[in-house]
Write an enzyme that holds these catalytic residues in place. Structure first.
Site, PDB file in Angstrom:
ATOM      1  CG  ASP A 106      39.837 -35.088  55.006  1.00 56.28           C
ATOM      2  OD1 ASP A 106      39.702 -34.662  55.879  1.00 56.28           O
ATOM      3  OD2 ASP A 106      39.635 -34.399  53.615  1.00 56.28           O
ATOM      4  CG  ASP A 154      42.582 -32.077  51.493  1.00 55.66           C
ATOM      5  OD1 ASP A 154      42.626 -33.380  52.335  1.00 55.66           O
ATOM      6  OD2 ASP A 154      42.552 -31.001  51.707  1.00 55.66           O
TER       7      ASP A 154
END
Length: 165
Positions: free
Chosen positions: A133, A116
């Site tokens: 995401d 991330d």
């Protein structure tokens, strides 16, 4: 089906490419401010699900992601709707991006941590996320809107009217 496949491939390629770049250029370095107070590039490894929930259940999330990918591919056989093709393409591309991390990244096969790196409004402690995401969230929102409006995967529309009474 073609739209779904192309969009899923584009999302998947953008996700993998962006992760490759940020890991190579930014991992183990201070976060990079893109827009002060609004957007940082901050590389972390997430062993859990969204918001780092379930950090000890990486193998479970790997299996769930694989099941989601299979379900989308099976559902796509009935696909006759462009809006649903976009929705499923976003979901499939995002699921494949994060599944690839879970299968191939450290610390171990099938237990990998997802990369991330996008952090918005850092002072609010909003979770760090990635392009996969984002695609999953957008696909999920589209699915809710399409379902709420009565659009079916097969291209028909349920208006909610009772034809019997």
């Amino acid at each position: 089906m073609g739209l779904l496949a192309v969009l899923a491939a584009v999302v998947y390629a953008l996700d993998l490419g962006s992760k490759f770049l940020v890991v190579g250029l930014l991992e183990h370095k201070e976060p990079v401010t893109v827009i002060p107070g609004v957007l940082l590039l901050n590389v972390i490894r997430n062993p859990g699900a969204a918001f780092s929930i379930g950090t000890g259940m990486t193998i479970v999330f790997t299996v769930i992601a694989a099941v989601v990918v299979i379900a989308i591919i099976r559902t796509a056989r009935r696909l006759r709707s462009a809006p649903w093709a976009v929705t499923l393409g976003l979901l499939l591309g995002g699921a494949l991006g994060n599944l690839t991390d879970r299968i191939f990244r450290a610390p171990a096969p099938l237990q990998g941590h997802v990369v991330d790196f996008i952090q918005v409004f850092p002072v609010t402690r909003f979770p760090v996320f990635n392009l996969a995401d984002s695609a999953i969230v957008c696909g999920g929102i589209l699915a809710v809107i399409l379902s709420w409006r009565g659009y079916q995967i097969d291209g028909t529309r349920d208006t909610g009217e009772d034809v019997h009474g």
